[in-house]
Write an enzyme that holds these catalytic residues in place. Sequence first.
Site, short mmCIF file in Angstrom:
data_model
loop_
_atom_site.label_atom_id
_atom_site.label_comp_id
_atom_site.label_asym_id
_atom_site.label_seq_id
_atom_site.Cartn_x
_atom_site.Cartn_y
_atom_site.Cartn_z
N ASP A 197 0.87 -1.17 0.00
CA ASP A 197 0.00 0.00 0.00
C ASP A 197 0.91 1.23 0.00
OD1 ASP A 197 -1.52 2.19 0.64
OD2 ASP A 197 -2.47 1.31 2.41
N GLN A 200 0.98 6.60 0.93
CA GLN A 200 1.85 7.63 1.51
C GLN A 200 3.25 7.57 0.89
OE1 GLN A 200 0.73 9.96 3.48
NE2 GLN A 200 -1.26 9.05 3.90
N CYS A 361 -8.06 6.12 10.52
CA CYS A 361 -8.36 4.87 9.79
C CYS A 361 -7.35 3.78 10.11
CB CYS A 361 -8.42 5.10 8.27
SG CYS A 361 -9.71 6.22 7.78
C1 PLP Z 1 -5.25 7.43 2.23
C2 PLP Z 1 -4.73 6.06 2.39
C3 PLP Z 1 -5.44 4.99 1.83
C4 PLP Z 1 -6.76 5.14 1.12
O1 PLP Z 1 -6.65 5.83 -0.09
P1 PLP Z 1 -7.98 6.47 -0.72
O2 PLP Z 1 -7.59 6.84 -2.10
O3 PLP Z 1 -8.26 7.70 0.12
O4 PLP Z 1 -9.04 5.48 -0.68
C5 PLP Z 1 -4.89 3.73 1.99
N1 PLP Z 1 -3.74 3.54 2.63
C6 PLP Z 1 -3.03 4.55 3.17
C7 PLP Z 1 -1.74 4.27 3.86
C8 PLP Z 1 -3.52 5.85 3.08
O5 PLP Z 1 -2.83 6.85 3.62
#
Ligand code: PLP
Length: 403
Positions: A197, A200, A361
């Site tokens: 993921d 960031q 979140c």
């Molecule tokens: C913001 C974020 C997400 C979600 O991304 P969206 O495009 O807002 O759905 C997932 N993982 C991390 C680490 C984030 O900072």
Amino acid sequence: MSLNLPTLRAQFPVLSRQVHGRPLVYLDNAASAQKPEAVIEAMTNAMRRSYANVHRGLHALANETTQAYEDARAAVARFINAPAPENIVFTKSGTQAVNIVANGIEVEAGDEIVLSVMEHHSNIVPWHFLRERKGAVLKWLDINDEGAIDLGALDALIGPRTKLLALTHMSNVLGARTPAAEIVRIAHGKGVPVLLDGCQAVVHGRVDVAAFDADFYAFTGHKLYGPTGIGVLYGKRERLAALKPFEGGGEMIDIVEQGRVLYNEPPHRFEAGTPPILEAIGLGAAIAWFEAQGRAAIEAHEAALRDRAMQGLRELNWVRLFGEAPDKGAIVAFNAEGAHPHDVAQILDRQGVAIRAGHHCAQPLMARLGVTATARASFACYNTLEEVDVFLAALHKAHKMLS
Ligand SMILES: *Cc1c(COP(=O)(O)O)cnc(C)c1O
């Protein structure tokens, strides 16, 4: 070369506004970043000058728009050093990118997914779906005292039933970077694919998917100075080809008959319906703008912002810091003793300083840290060292008022 901050800031119209009679100090960039003129213009120009639906036109505007949309895909591929544009799926968000993988892989009861305790809910809940619906088992990689991934514990978490590692490349709370190449090497040594993921990580450092060999890489446009409504799923060719399609509709098919359907090749297989055309064009413009500023200069500046903020906070004996890895990104989570983070954020807001407070979140991380919420200041390339000082002064005031 270092950043010319006044020139850079002047490209963001919103940065010159006031909030509650004070100059805006925007430190909520990990939630979403502001947009430069280049992005605003690219999107409005597309609407003013050349707009149509993509991929099915036999007229000039359709062809021009398709070209612009596919150029954006190629720009994303270059940006993360993907082998080809076909490795890039446009999604509506970082969240949707993870959901496409979670929905698409084959999982049976007892199969395992390895996550870390510092994941964003976007990289947790899609896997909970597999736990609820398929009987998958979630395994959790812990963090160490610095607030970074405990790499030493990874090997023991990967077993014969492990289907996938789904880990953040940078925590949106702790700022910790994960050692992607090392993680992928350990996982691939056991034949297990890795999803990272990068929502960031793409903002705060160089991402080279070829170098660290991730199987999937997810990120989002709106934190990278681009628009909302656009995300990216990178996948290796054979990994994307092995995923079941996520949504059904136009564009993602090859042949549709009354009795059968054949799917289009990736990436189109995962882009059902009219895609986020304007948003993809905006993301392409954001990437071009970002790269034109100079990555090394941005990274050096953000490191200086982080160091100033961390040093300032360390001097306050009433502040608890979360995430102290020395090479972390410019994201600083903290709590002020005796004050609820929401109250802190509200007092800072009255002084023009926008920070975030809450669980970010990342409730499993909050539980791991033994708190329900933290305050968080997160920096972008357009923030200044003076703004860090305004933030620290505003925090002092909040502490006086609340304690
Ligand atoms: C913001 C974020 C997400 C979600 O991304 P969206 O495009 O807002 O759905 C997932 N993982 C991390 C680490 C984030 O900072």
